[in-house]
Design a protein around this motif. Structure first.
Motif, PDB file in Angstrom:
ATOM      1  N   THR A  57     -71.013   0.924  85.058  1.00 59.17           N
ATOM      2  CA  THR A  57     -70.250  -0.290  85.372  1.00 59.17           C
ATOM      3  C   THR A  57     -68.822  -0.083  84.901  1.00 59.17           C
ATOM      4  N   SER A  58     -67.858  -0.177  85.846  1.00 58.90           N
ATOM      5  CA  SER A  58     -66.459   0.093  85.510  1.00 58.90           C
ATOM      6  C   SER A  58     -65.824  -1.115  84.830  1.00 58.90           C
ATOM      7  N   ASP A  59     -64.616  -0.927  84.349  1.00 55.25           N
ATOM      8  CA  ASP A  59     -63.880  -2.021  83.723  1.00 55.25           C
ATOM      9  C   ASP A  59     -63.565  -3.129  84.719  1.00 55.25           C
ATOM     10  N   TRP A  60     -63.550  -2.821  86.000  1.00 57.95           N
ATOM     11  CA  TRP A  60     -63.269  -3.827  87.027  1.00 57.95           C
ATOM     12  C   TRP A  60     -64.505  -4.665  87.363  1.00 57.95           C
ATOM     13  N   GLY A  61     -65.685  -4.240  86.895  1.00 62.73           N
ATOM     14  CA  GLY A  61     -66.898  -5.014  87.147  1.00 62.73           C
ATOM     15  C   GLY A  61     -67.743  -4.504  88.288  1.00 62.73           C
ATOM     16  N   ASP A  62     -67.276  -3.436  88.982  1.00 59.20           N
ATOM     17  CA  ASP A  62     -68.122  -2.910  90.042  1.00 59.20           C
ATOM     18  C   ASP A  62     -69.181  -2.001  89.436  1.00 59.20           C
ATOM     19  N   VAL A  63     -70.371  -1.982  90.098  1.00 57.80           N
ATOM     20  CA  VAL A  63     -71.552  -1.301  89.583  1.00 57.80           C
ATOM     21  C   VAL A  63     -71.842  -0.087  90.458  1.00 57.80           C
ATOM     22  N   TRP A  64     -71.922   1.088  89.794  1.00 57.52           N
ATOM     23  CA  TRP A  64     -72.230   2.333  90.483  1.00 57.52           C
ATOM     24  C   TRP A  64     -73.594   2.839  90.018  1.00 57.52           C
ATOM     25  N   THR A  65     -74.374   3.373  90.945  1.00 60.18           N
ATOM     26  CA  THR A  65     -75.664   3.967  90.599  1.00 60.18           C
ATOM     27  C   THR A  65     -75.811   5.281  91.348  1.00 60.18           C
ATOM     28  N   PHE A  66     -75.903   6.344  90.566  1.00 61.81           N
ATOM     29  CA  PHE A  66     -76.083   7.675  91.160  1.00 61.81           C
ATOM     30  C   PHE A  66     -77.536   8.094  90.967  1.00 61.81           C
ATOM     31  N   ARG A  67     -78.175   8.545  92.045  1.00 64.67           N
ATOM     32  CA  ARG A  67     -79.562   8.989  91.995  1.00 64.67           C
ATOM     33  C   ARG A  67     -79.672  10.356  92.655  1.00 64.67           C
TER      34      ARG A  67
ATOM     35  N   ARG B 290     -71.812  -1.492  94.234  1.00 63.62           N
ATOM     36  CA  ARG B 290     -71.847  -2.944  94.397  1.00 63.62           C
ATOM     37  C   ARG B 290     -70.679  -3.551  93.623  1.00 63.62           C
ATOM     38  N   TYR B 291     -70.047  -4.547  94.239  1.00 64.39           N
ATOM     39  CA  TYR B 291     -68.899  -5.182  93.574  1.00 64.39           C
ATOM     40  C   TYR B 291     -69.014  -6.696  93.719  1.00 64.39           C
ATOM     41  N   PRO B 292     -69.801  -7.327  92.821  1.00 62.24           N
ATOM     42  CA  PRO B 292     -69.985  -8.783  92.930  1.00 62.24           C
ATOM     43  C   PRO B 292     -68.773  -9.558  92.409  1.00 62.24           C
ATOM     44  N   TRP B 293     -68.314 -10.524  93.198  1.00 68.17           N
ATOM     45  CA  TRP B 293     -67.241 -11.446  92.806  1.00 68.17           C
ATOM     46  C   TRP B 293     -67.855 -12.834  92.648  1.00 68.17           C
ATOM     47  N   ALA B 294     -67.654 -13.438  91.475  1.00 71.15           N
ATOM     48  CA  ALA B 294     -68.258 -14.748  91.190  1.00 71.15           C
ATOM     49  C   ALA B 294     -67.170 -15.792  90.996  1.00 71.15           C
TER      50      ALA B 294
ATOM     51  N   GLY C  55     -67.217 -26.961  90.010  1.00 69.88           N
ATOM     52  CA  GLY C  55     -67.961 -28.194  90.199  1.00 69.88           C
ATOM     53  C   GLY C  55     -69.460 -28.045  90.056  1.00 69.88           C
ATOM     54  N   GLY C  56     -69.910 -27.144  89.172  1.00 72.70           N
ATOM     55  CA  GLY C  56     -71.341 -26.939  88.994  1.00 72.70           C
ATOM     56  C   GLY C  56     -71.955 -25.988  90.002  1.00 72.70           C
ATOM     57  N   TRP C  57     -71.182 -25.518  90.971  1.00 75.07           N
ATOM     58  CA  TRP C  57     -71.648 -24.551  91.955  1.00 75.07           C
ATOM     59  C   TRP C  57     -71.147 -23.162  91.584  1.00 75.07           C
ATOM     60  N   GLU C  58     -71.893 -22.160  92.023  1.00 76.52           N
ATOM     61  CA  GLU C  58     -71.493 -20.773  91.782  1.00 76.52           C
ATOM     62  C   GLU C  58     -71.592 -19.996  93.082  1.00 76.52           C
ATOM     63  N   GLN C  59     -70.502 -19.294  93.415  1.00 76.80           N
ATOM     64  CA  GLN C  59     -70.462 -18.481  94.620  1.00 76.80           C
ATOM     65  C   GLN C  59     -70.320 -17.019  94.223  1.00 76.80           C
ATOM     66  N   ILE C  60     -71.100 -16.170  94.880  1.00 76.12           N
ATOM     67  CA  ILE C  60     -71.032 -14.740  94.621  1.00 76.12           C
ATOM     68  C   ILE C  60     -70.856 -14.020  95.951  1.00 76.12           C
ATOM     69  N   ILE C  61     -69.776 -13.255  96.056  1.00 81.88           N
ATOM     70  CA  ILE C  61     -69.521 -12.407  97.220  1.00 81.88           C
ATOM     71  C   ILE C  61     -69.695 -10.967  96.765  1.00 81.88           C
ATOM     72  N   GLU C  62     -70.580 -10.238  97.445  1.00 84.79           N
ATOM     73  CA  GLU C  62     -70.943  -8.904  96.972  1.00 84.79           C
ATOM     74  C   GLU C  62     -70.975  -7.914  98.128  1.00 84.79           C
ATOM     75  N   PRO C  63     -69.949  -7.063  98.252  1.00 86.43           N
ATOM     76  CA  PRO C  63     -70.044  -5.936  99.185  1.00 86.43           C
ATOM     77  C   PRO C  63     -70.924  -4.839  98.583  1.00 86.43           C
TER      78      PRO C  63
END
Length: 760
Positions: A442-452, A496-500, A504-512
């Motif tokens: 997981t980078s400092d920017w919050g994107d998640v990398w997984t190498f297999r 994966r790069y989730p943006w949250a 108003g009590g709602w949560e939106q997540i956009i994830e490419p």
């Protein structure tokens, strides 16, 4: 202690009287452990009570007549012993005759919460004989009531109640004198404590005060018995194939941990058939065996009739814990023929294509898992031959996951050893090892990398494999054998790069999401010499888009270089409500024919577009739409809709599936089905439900069901109807009706009717 106006006597005498009276009434009504083991009949000035069961008596007046030997407590008498409380206007004990008499507003609250009422009770001091006038009881559930004109106790273990009425139904609040929904009345009720039985003479079942069923005699175990051998409630049904059916189950208690249910069913059009159920509990496991059998004519798949053939089934399972890490067990389901389960109403789904039986041993240790299995299959399809069904004996699986290593990476190893044979057709042995290494970041920017990275190595031995048609399970060249080895490396990188966003009590997540997968290309890895036993079924959709190997088993691998990509948007509007949209696609660099034509991922270039839409902004609404669209024309190749709307008072449901025509070998015509369902709670006690399933492609009704149910504390009434359009030899399209009546604490019975007819 006594009331202030009473005459105080010695504590020993007061406690002795209390113990005698309380135990007497408790023994007569609540029928606990024999009171004579707890107390002795006291003499003057003595205390016959056990020290661990103290009693307390209060009264307005306590009089001891020495010459007559009578002790009398009168005026608001209250006697308490343990959790039991006795109230009466007057209680007396005659030491000479050893008779206890309680009169005037007698009531007893016993230890389990039952409350008993009477005007007069008379019992001997040794509690072996007694008489109670006008018994009324309110049981601990606060609803069940019992009443009798009088009760007589004899021989210390036999109680006779006369003119008894029993009901678990609550009384009408507006009119308590109104008869309950149902009640059981009997001229005599005999409770034999030694035999632990309750016997009824001249019993009548009254519904709304009207007698509807008379029983000259019946019996059941008393409440102290958890399990007892005896007949269970009978049921009646009627069908076109079996005619009128009468079922009379018998429950047999073999031991404290073993029992069996024997259920003969007599029919007017076929021979009787027998159902058996055996249950055995062990200190470290359990065993359950169910089976049935009969002798009847059977129509074969070729239309020929076999007369007087055995028809039956067995359904057994066992689970045994060997120690804290190991357990073993088995599941067996077999039927004599493929239509028996439907004709004799076994609990088998109509859509079930085959049965599976297996035995296993499995072990758990940390993150590791081991299993040894054997499998046997039986086809329930008329067009399939059981001789080509596989027998797996054995299959070994071992899964290893290491502790986190450098940079939280993990090593994995999955080993498999399999031998598969058939009565007719291909036999094979397989040894497989898949080793892998996973590195998350997981980078400092919050994107998640997984190498297999992984390496799958396989060795196959096959016999009876036709090189020209390797998937033919009935080849002409039975003696042909092959030995094949394969090593398949693969690597993938997922991003994966989730943006949250919260507002108003709602949560939106956009994830490419994007994934790059690289492996050697070529049909060599899936060549014909390698049999395909566990990767026959494949579906490209939103759930398999990012799978490194999109096949479900080991026999087929996913070669070549490809990129998978998608975008997911999720909106959380509450703890249990959310909406989500996902759209994704795959792009393959190399051409390959490992995936069949029409699968949506065949060839090179872009795949079909897959995705899902979930919309559930409130708990009363849920919809889910999954799809696969042709990447060029955007025509739907696969669609699935699941929806429900409403509350418990009225809820509608919809299930819809569509699969486009598959022209490849072994393909199928266009499929389209829909199921519409409705459930409704009409009132506190009334429920209604219904469903319709239709084959839209063929424009045919498959099934239609409807049910109306009434349920409360004492009564269950259910009327259901079902229409099934399905024909297969003895099985014909029919309409079925079923009436179920359940009486609280007495059990339930069923009666049904098969209306028959082909219908449209």
């Amino acid at each position: 202690m006594l009331g202030d106006s009473g005459i105080r006597t010695t504590d020993g005498l007061s406690v002795s009287v209390a113990a005698t009276i309380a135990a007497a009434v408790l023994f007569f009504w609540a029928e606990t452990a024999p009171a004579q083991t707890l107390i002795d009949t006291p003499g003057p000035g003595t205390s016959g009570i056990s020290e661990d069961r103290p009693a307390l008596i209060t009264a307005d007046e306590l009089v001891y007549e020495d010459e007559l030997g009578i002790i009398t407590a009168s005026g608001n008498v209250e006697i308490a012993q343990d959790s039991s409380v006795l109230l009466a206007d007057s209680v007396s004990y005659n030491q000479n005759t050893e008779v206890v008499v309680a009169s005037g507003n007698v009531s007893l609250l016993n230890e389990n919460g039952d409350v008993y009422f009477s005007e007069y009770a008379e019992l001997t001091g040794d509690l072996q004989e007694g008489f109670i006038q006008g018994i009324r009881a309110l049981m601990s559930d606060g609803i069940t009531r019992v009443a009798a004109s009088r009760g007589i106790r004899t021989d210390g273990n036999r109680t006779l109640f006369e003119d008894t009425v029993y009901t678990p139904c609550p009384l009408c609040r507006r009119n308590p004198d109104k008869p309950p929904i149902w009640q059981l009345s009997a001229r005599k009720v005999i409770h034999d404590q030694e035999a632990q039985e309750v016997r009824y003479r001249d019993a009548t079942l009254d519904v709304f005060g009207v007698p509807v069923f008379y029983m000259p005699y019946f019996e059941h175990p008393d409440p102290t018995v958890n399990r007892k051998s005896g007949l269970l409630t009978a049921s009646w049904r009627s069908s076109d194939f079996l005619g009128f059916q009468a079922t009379l189950p018998y429950f047999w208690v073999i031991d404290d941990n073993i029992d069996a249910t024997i259920t003969p069913t007599f029919t007017t059009r076929q021979n009787p058939y027998l159902n058996l159920e055996y249950r055995h509990r062990f200190p470290s496991g359990s065993l359950e065996v169910r089976g049935s059998g009969t002798v009847a004519d059977r129509e074969n798949r070729d239309g020929e009739i076999d007369e007087d053939r055995f028809r039956g089934h067995i359904d057994a399972n066992g689970r045994f814990t060997l120690n804290s890490r190991w357990r073993t067990g088995f599941n067996v389901f077999r039927v004599s023929d493929d239509t028996y389960d439907q004709l004799y109403d076994l609990d088998v789904p109509e859509t079930r294509a085959r049965t599976e039986s297996n035995a296993f041993v499995e072990g758990f240790g940390g993150r590791n898992y081991f299993a040894a299995n054997s499998f046997s299959y039986q086809s329930l399809r008329s067009e399939e031959d059981d001789d080509i069904q596989p027998l797996i004996l054995p299959e070994f699986d071992f899964n290893y996951v290491s502790q986190p290593l450098v940079a939280n990476s993990l090593l994995t190893a999955d080993a498999n050893l399999l031998y598969l044979t058939r009565q007719k057709g291909r036999r094979m042995a397989r040894a497989s090892l898949v080793t892998g290494w996973t590195l998350p970041y997981t980078s400092d920017w919050g994107d998640v990398w997984t190498f297999r990275t992984s390496l799958q190595t396989d060795g196959y031995w096959t016999e009876g494999n036709d090189p020209d048609n390797p998937n033919d399970l009935d080849p002409q060249v039975e003696e042909n054998t092959e030995t094949v080895f394969r090593a398949f490396p693969q690597a993938s990188l997922e991003w994966r790069y989730p943006w949250a966003v919260q507002s108003g009590g709602w949560e939106q997540i956009i994830e490419p999401i994007a994934q790059f997968v690289a492996a050697p290309n070529g049909n060599w890895f899936n060549r014909g010499e390698i049999p395909n036993e566990d990767s026959l079924s494949f579906e490209f959709d939103d759930t398999t888009l990012f799978a490194t190997n999109r096949f479900s088993g080991l026999d087929r691998v996913d070669p070549g270089v490809r990129a998978d990509y998608g975008l997911q948007y999720t909106l959380y509007t509450g703890t249990e409500t959310f909406s989500q949209v996902f759209v994704g696609q795959s792009w393959r660099l190399n051409d390959t024919d490992v995936f069949a034509e029409g699968s949506g991922i065949e060839g090179d270039g872009a795949s079909d577009i897959v995705g899902r839409v979930i919309f559930s902004p409130i708990s009363e609404l849920y919809t889910a739409y999954r799809f696969r669209l042709d990447q060029e024309t955007l025509d739907a190749q696969f669609q699935e809709v699941t929806a429900s709307v409403g509350t418990s008072k009225l809820r509608l449901g919809l299930n819809y599936t569509f699969t486009a025509e598959q022209e490849r070998e072994g393909g199928f015509d266009e499929r389209e089905t829909a199921t519409l369902s409705l459930t409704s709670r009409l009132s506190r006690n009334w429920f209604a439900s219904g469903s319709i399933t239709k084959d839209l492609a063929a424009d045919e009704l498959q099934t239609a069901r409807a049910a109306l149910t009434y349920s409360d504390e004492c009564l269950l009434l259910s009327l259901s109807a079902e229409r099934r359009n399905f024909d297969d030899r003895e099985i014909q399209s029919d309409t079925r009706f079923l009436l179920t009546i359940g009486l609280a604490q007495l059990g339930q019975f069923e009666t049904g009717l098969d209306g028959g007819g082909s219908g449209e």
